[in-house]
Motif scaffolding. Structure first.
Motif, PDB file in Angstrom:
ATOM      1  N   LYS A 160       0.973  -1.328  -0.051  1.00  9.83           N
ATOM      2  CA  LYS A 160      -0.034   0.130   0.186  1.00  9.83           C
ATOM      3  C   LYS A 160       0.768   1.353  -0.060  1.00  9.83           C
ATOM      4  CE  LYS A 160      -3.898   2.221   2.336  1.00  9.83           C
ATOM      5  NZ  LYS A 160      -4.973   2.136   3.304  1.00  9.83           N
ATOM      6  N   ARG A 161       2.044   1.296   0.857  1.00 12.13           N
ATOM      7  CA  ARG A 161       2.726   2.527   0.966  1.00 12.13           C
ATOM      8  C   ARG A 161       3.453   2.528  -0.399  1.00 12.13           C
ATOM      9  NH1 ARG A 161       7.575   3.562   5.352  1.00 12.13           N
ATOM     10  NH2 ARG A 161       7.386   5.768   5.494  1.00 12.13           N
ATOM     11  N   HIS A 162       4.083   1.514  -1.081  1.00 13.14           N
ATOM     12  CA  HIS A 162       5.018   1.920  -2.143  1.00 13.14           C
ATOM     13  C   HIS A 162       4.391   1.346  -3.356  1.00 13.14           C
ATOM     14  CE1 HIS A 162       7.976   3.761   0.536  1.00 13.14           C
ATOM     15  NE2 HIS A 162       7.946   2.973   1.187  1.00 13.14           N
ATOM     16  N   GLY A 163       3.559   0.560  -3.415  1.00 12.13           N
ATOM     17  CA  GLY A 163       3.018  -0.127  -4.593  1.00 12.13           C
ATOM     18  C   GLY A 163       3.953  -1.489  -4.954  1.00 12.13           C
ATOM     19  N   PHE A 164       4.395  -2.039  -4.041  1.00 14.76           N
ATOM     20  CA  PHE A 164       5.083  -3.301  -4.302  1.00 14.76           C
ATOM     21  C   PHE A 164       4.149  -4.271  -4.913  1.00 14.76           C
ATOM     22  CE2 PHE A 164       9.226  -3.109  -1.429  1.00 14.76           C
ATOM     23  CZ  PHE A 164       9.613  -1.775  -1.993  1.00 14.76           C
ATOM     24  N   HIS A 165       4.629  -5.292  -5.541  1.00 14.96           N
ATOM     25  CA  HIS A 165       3.713  -6.468  -6.160  1.00 14.96           C
ATOM     26  C   HIS A 165       3.504  -7.445  -5.474  1.00 14.96           C
ATOM     27  CE1 HIS A 165       2.965  -4.123  -9.906  1.00 14.96           C
ATOM     28  NE2 HIS A 165       4.204  -3.842  -9.891  1.00 14.96           N
ATOM     29  N   GLY A 166       4.407  -7.580  -4.216  1.00 14.44           N
ATOM     30  CA  GLY A 166       4.388  -8.797  -3.536  1.00 14.44           C
ATOM     31  C   GLY A 166       5.210 -10.080  -4.313  1.00 14.44           C
ATOM     32  N   GLY A 167       5.306 -11.048  -3.704  1.00 13.65           N
ATOM     33  CA  GLY A 167       5.897 -12.269  -3.996  1.00 13.65           C
ATOM     34  C   GLY A 167       4.993 -13.161  -5.027  1.00 13.65           C
ATOM     35  N   PRO A 168       5.671 -14.184  -5.641  1.00 15.14           N
ATOM     36  CA  PRO A 168       4.895 -15.086  -6.358  1.00 15.14           C
ATOM     37  C   PRO A 168       4.255 -16.054  -5.765  1.00 15.14           C
ATOM     38  CG  PRO A 168       7.082 -15.607  -6.549  1.00 15.14           C
ATOM     39  CD  PRO A 168       7.370 -14.320  -6.052  1.00 15.14           C
ATOM     40  N   ARG A 169       3.159 -16.556  -6.281  1.00 19.72           N
ATOM     41  CA  ARG A 169       2.625 -17.799  -5.410  1.00 19.72           C
ATOM     42  C   ARG A 169       2.859 -19.097  -5.743  1.00 19.72           C
ATOM     43  NH1 ARG A 169       0.095 -13.160  -5.830  1.00 19.72           N
ATOM     44  NH2 ARG A 169      -1.485 -12.403  -4.528  1.00 19.72           N
ATOM     45  N   SER A 170       3.959 -19.225  -6.516  1.00 18.85           N
ATOM     46  CA  SER A 170       4.371 -20.316  -6.892  1.00 18.85           C
ATOM     47  C   SER A 170       5.854 -20.849  -6.306  1.00 18.85           C
ATOM     48  CB  SER A 170       4.641 -20.567  -8.642  1.00 18.85           C
ATOM     49  OG  SER A 170       5.512 -19.355  -8.790  1.00 18.85           O
ATOM     50  N   HIS A 171       6.269 -21.978  -6.638  1.00 15.11           N
ATOM     51  CA  HIS A 171       7.431 -22.545  -6.211  1.00 15.11           C
ATOM     52  C   HIS A 171       7.512 -22.708  -4.618  1.00 15.11           C
ATOM     53  CE1 HIS A 171       9.214 -22.199 -10.247  1.00 15.11           C
ATOM     54  NE2 HIS A 171       9.060 -21.015 -10.164  1.00 15.11           N
ATOM     55  N   GLY A 172       6.294 -23.102  -4.083  1.00 13.53           N
ATOM     56  CA  GLY A 172       6.320 -23.403  -2.477  1.00 13.53           C
ATOM     57  C   GLY A 172       6.226 -22.280  -1.683  1.00 13.53           C
ATOM     58  N   GLN A 173       6.085 -21.065  -2.191  1.00  9.94           N
ATOM     59  CA  GLN A 173       5.785 -19.832  -1.387  1.00  9.94           C
ATOM     60  C   GLN A 173       4.296 -19.531  -1.104  1.00  9.94           C
ATOM     61  OE1 GLN A 173       8.434 -16.240  -2.273  1.00  9.94           O
ATOM     62  NE2 GLN A 173       8.923 -17.281  -4.205  1.00  9.94           N
ATOM     63  N   HIS A 190       3.030 -17.900   1.871  1.00  8.46           N
ATOM     64  CA  HIS A 190       2.458 -16.640   2.530  1.00  8.46           C
ATOM     65  C   HIS A 190       3.310 -15.483   2.335  1.00  8.46           C
ATOM     66  CE1 HIS A 190       0.273 -19.503   4.890  1.00  8.46           C
ATOM     67  NE2 HIS A 190       1.150 -20.132   5.225  1.00  8.46           N
ATOM     68  N   SER A 191       3.579 -15.042   1.142  1.00 14.17           N
ATOM     69  CA  SER A 191       4.678 -14.255   0.450  1.00 14.17           C
ATOM     70  C   SER A 191       3.747 -13.119  -0.188  1.00 14.17           C
ATOM     71  CB  SER A 191       5.916 -14.592   0.084  1.00 14.17           C
ATOM     72  OG  SER A 191       5.370 -15.419  -1.172  1.00 14.17           O
ATOM     73  N   GLU A 192       2.399 -13.074  -0.201  1.00 10.51           N
ATOM     74  CA  GLU A 192       1.607 -12.360  -1.364  1.00 10.51           C
ATOM     75  C   GLU A 192       1.932 -10.750  -1.203  1.00 10.51           C
ATOM     76  OE1 GLU A 192       0.376 -14.897   0.196  1.00 10.51           O
ATOM     77  OE2 GLU A 192      -0.750 -15.954  -1.304  1.00 10.51           O
ATOM     78  N   ARG A 193       2.130 -10.199   0.169  1.00 10.13           N
ATOM     79  CA  ARG A 193       2.428  -8.832   0.409  1.00 10.13           C
ATOM     80  C   ARG A 193       3.555  -8.549   1.171  1.00 10.13           C
ATOM     81  NH1 ARG A 193      -2.458  -6.509  -0.348  1.00 10.13           N
ATOM     82  NH2 ARG A 193      -1.690  -4.776   0.764  1.00 10.13           N
TER      83      ARG A 193
END
Length: 203
Positions: A122-135, A137-140
């Motif tokens: 929200k603060r800087h407009g980051f896209h977050g992490g990918p939802r593949s390759h075993g990640q 809980h890294s969406e934000r």
């Protein structure tokens, strides 16, 4: 140079003569009182101090009460520094919205809405992490924030933190309408802040 203080009322729409719909902000501007005229000889710089709004006398500091004397109990005091010399005004003069004309370009300054502690999305407009390759809980999440060489987080790295509450200046806004009877000023575009935020307008 023209200057006035006001409070943000609301955003609305304005239809021009050729039928275009323009986003606009309604400002309750003035009347303001000239409380002091500062000069380069006495104060080291040229400026005009304006007082706007009212409040209880007990909420005003004693030195300010002595400086304002019989001018009034103002809620806000702000200074405007003219680009060239001091305008021909004196202490006690009243400035109203009638000094502005339709079609004139103005500059507005205000404090943005405070949004509290926010993450990087929200603060800087980051896209977050990918939802593949075993990640899972890294969406934000912000991702990597360090550097291998310095082995520290560099100053200025965009991270989560307090958002909003910053002074923002918007230039080249157009005056769409002036209502001298009700002290209202309609300006094109968006002006920072919530309803009731103090807005400084200059031309």
């Amino acid at each position: 140079m023209k200057f006035i203080l006001g409070t943000k009322e609301e955003m609305t729409q304005f239809f021009t003569d050729d039928g275009k719909c323009v986003a606009a902000t309604l400002i309750n501007a003035g009347p303001v009182t000239v409380t002091d005229v500062k000069t380069k000889e006495r104060d080291g710089y040229d400026a005009v101090q304006l007082g706007y709004g009212t409040q209880l006398a007990k909420r005003i500091k004693k030195p300010q009460q002595g400086a304002l004397k019989t001018l009034g109990n103002f809620r806000w005091l702000r200074e405007f520094r003219p680009k060239q010399g001091v305008p021909e005004v004196k202490i006690g003069d009243i400035v109203t919205v009638s000094t502005f004309a339709v079609g004139e370009k103005v500059t507005a300054s205000g404090v943005t809405k405070g949004k509290g502690f926010q993450g990087v999305v929200k603060r800087h407009g980051f896209h977050g992490g990918p939802r593949s390759h075993g990640q899972k809980h890294s969406e934000r999440e912000p991702g990597s924030i360090g550097a291998t060489g310095p082995q520290k987080v560099l100053k200025g790295t965009r991270m989560a933190g307090r958002m909003g509450g910053d002074r923002v200046t918007v230039k080249n806004l157009k005056v769409l309408a002036v209502d001298s009877t009700n002290n209202l000023l309609l300006v094109s575009g968006a002006i920072p802040g919530r309803r009731g935020t103090l807005v400084e307008i200059g031309a």
